[in-house]
Design a protein around this motif. Structure first.
Motif, PDB file in Angstrom:
ATOM      1  N   MET A  15       0.846  -1.183   0.000  1.00  0.00           N
ATOM      2  CA  MET A  15       0.000   0.000   0.000  1.00  0.00           C
ATOM      3  C   MET A  15       0.891   1.246   0.000  1.00  0.00           C
ATOM      4  N   ARG A  16       0.423   2.256  -0.694  1.00  0.00           N
ATOM      5  CA  ARG A  16       1.178   3.506  -0.783  1.00  0.00           C
ATOM      6  C   ARG A  16       0.551   4.556   0.120  1.00  0.00           C
ATOM      7  N   HIS A  17       1.423   5.299   0.772  1.00  0.00           N
ATOM      8  CA  HIS A  17       0.960   6.409   1.598  1.00  0.00           C
ATOM      9  C   HIS A  17       1.712   7.649   1.145  1.00  0.00           C
ATOM     10  N   PHE A  18       0.980   8.722   0.945  1.00  0.00           N
ATOM     11  CA  PHE A  18       1.567   9.964   0.474  1.00  0.00           C
ATOM     12  C   PHE A  18       1.642  10.969   1.607  1.00  0.00           C
ATOM     13  N   LEU A  19       2.791  11.590   1.743  1.00  0.00           N
ATOM     14  CA  LEU A  19       2.983  12.669   2.701  1.00  0.00           C
ATOM     15  C   LEU A  19       3.220  13.937   1.903  1.00  0.00           C
ATOM     16  N   ILE A  20       2.314  14.897   2.048  1.00  0.00           N
ATOM     17  CA  ILE A  20       2.472  16.205   1.410  1.00  0.00           C
ATOM     18  C   ILE A  20       3.192  17.074   2.437  1.00  0.00           C
ATOM     19  N   ALA A  21       4.404  17.498   2.134  1.00  0.00           N
ATOM     20  CA  ALA A  21       5.234  18.246   3.079  1.00  0.00           C
ATOM     21  C   ALA A  21       5.672  19.559   2.431  1.00  0.00           C
ATOM     22  N   THR A  22       5.196  20.672   2.998  1.00  0.00           N
ATOM     23  CA  THR A  22       5.448  21.977   2.390  1.00  0.00           C
ATOM     24  C   THR A  22       5.727  23.034   3.453  1.00  0.00           C
ATOM     25  N   HIS A  23       6.022  24.208   2.981  1.00  0.00           N
ATOM     26  CA  HIS A  23       6.121  25.368   3.856  1.00  0.00           C
ATOM     27  C   HIS A  23       4.711  25.860   4.181  1.00  0.00           C
ATOM     28  N   GLY A  24       4.525  26.333   5.392  1.00  0.00           N
ATOM     29  CA  GLY A  24       3.241  26.903   5.799  1.00  0.00           C
ATOM     30  C   GLY A  24       2.109  25.900   5.727  1.00  0.00           C
ATOM     31  N   GLU A  25       0.935  26.382   5.372  1.00  0.00           N
ATOM     32  CA  GLU A  25      -0.270  25.553   5.320  1.00  0.00           C
ATOM     33  C   GLU A  25      -0.580  25.046   3.909  1.00  0.00           C
ATOM     34  N   LEU A  26       0.384  25.186   3.001  1.00  0.00           N
ATOM     35  CA  LEU A  26       0.173  24.770   1.619  1.00  0.00           C
ATOM     36  C   LEU A  26      -0.188  23.287   1.529  1.00  0.00           C
ATOM     37  N   SER A  27       0.463  22.461   2.333  1.00  0.00           N
ATOM     38  CA  SER A  27       0.192  21.016   2.289  1.00  0.00           C
ATOM     39  C   SER A  27      -1.257  20.710   2.668  1.00  0.00           C
ATOM     40  N   LYS A  28      -1.759  21.378   3.669  1.00  0.00           N
ATOM     41  CA  LYS A  28      -3.150  21.185   4.089  1.00  0.00           C
ATOM     42  C   LYS A  28      -4.104  21.626   2.969  1.00  0.00           C
ATOM     43  N   ALA A  29      -3.786  22.737   2.323  1.00  0.00           N
ATOM     44  CA  ALA A  29      -4.623  23.228   1.222  1.00  0.00           C
ATOM     45  C   ALA A  29      -4.600  22.266   0.036  1.00  0.00           C
ATOM     46  N   PHE A  30      -3.447  21.661  -0.237  1.00  0.00           N
ATOM     47  CA  PHE A  30      -3.367  20.665  -1.310  1.00  0.00           C
ATOM     48  C   PHE A  30      -4.308  19.494  -1.016  1.00  0.00           C
TER      49      PHE A  30
END
Length: 146
Positions: free
Chosen positions: A1-16
């Protein structure tokens, strides 16, 4: 199974992730990390380390970061050198994220990442130049579809 971690500056990852769920519905294999002014480099490293090492036995992490050379990508790269059991793709954009996350398990991880990177590149279009190149075309030729 694949799990994706969106890791960014600020709240950009949450918005993605919110945008992904707006387009494709709720996802269970995606989490996020945001580097804020309130997080020191050490705290961010510990938080990312905890996320990346707390996984199910059959899970493969794919980390999507916002910018090459940025603090988030650098921390993830340091962790990759220690743990070597996940992939990092940087230069995150929405076409990339949708291609990767919605691809399912039919493709190998390598092929899926290749498709995601291709989608990211193809999703960058200077519309003014596209329209200029199509001058003289009929109106139907100018319609761009997904």
């Amino acid at each position: 199974m694949r799990h994706f971690l969106i890791a960014t500056h600020g709240e950009l990852s949450k918005a993605f992730i919110e945008t992904l769920e707006l387009i494709a519905g709720k996802t269970t294999n995606v989490s996020y990390f945001g580097m804020t002014k309130l997080k020191s480099g050490d705290l961010a490293t510990e938080e990312l380390k905890k996320i990346l090492t707390t996984k199910k036995e059959d899970e493969h992490f794919i980390v999507l970061t916002d910018i090459f050379g940025g603090s988030v990508t650098n921390i993830c790269t340091e962790l990759l050198m220690d743990f070597k059991d996940f992939d990092i793709i940087t230069g995150l954009n929405l076409p990339m994220m949708l291609t990767l996350i919605l691809s399912g398990d039919e493709l190998s991880v390598e092929d899926m990442i290749e498709e995601g990177v291709r989608s990211a590149k193809e999703g960058i279009i200077h519309i003014n130049k596209l329209l200029e190149a199509q001058k003289g075309s009929t109106e139907d030729d100018l319609i761009i579809t997904d």
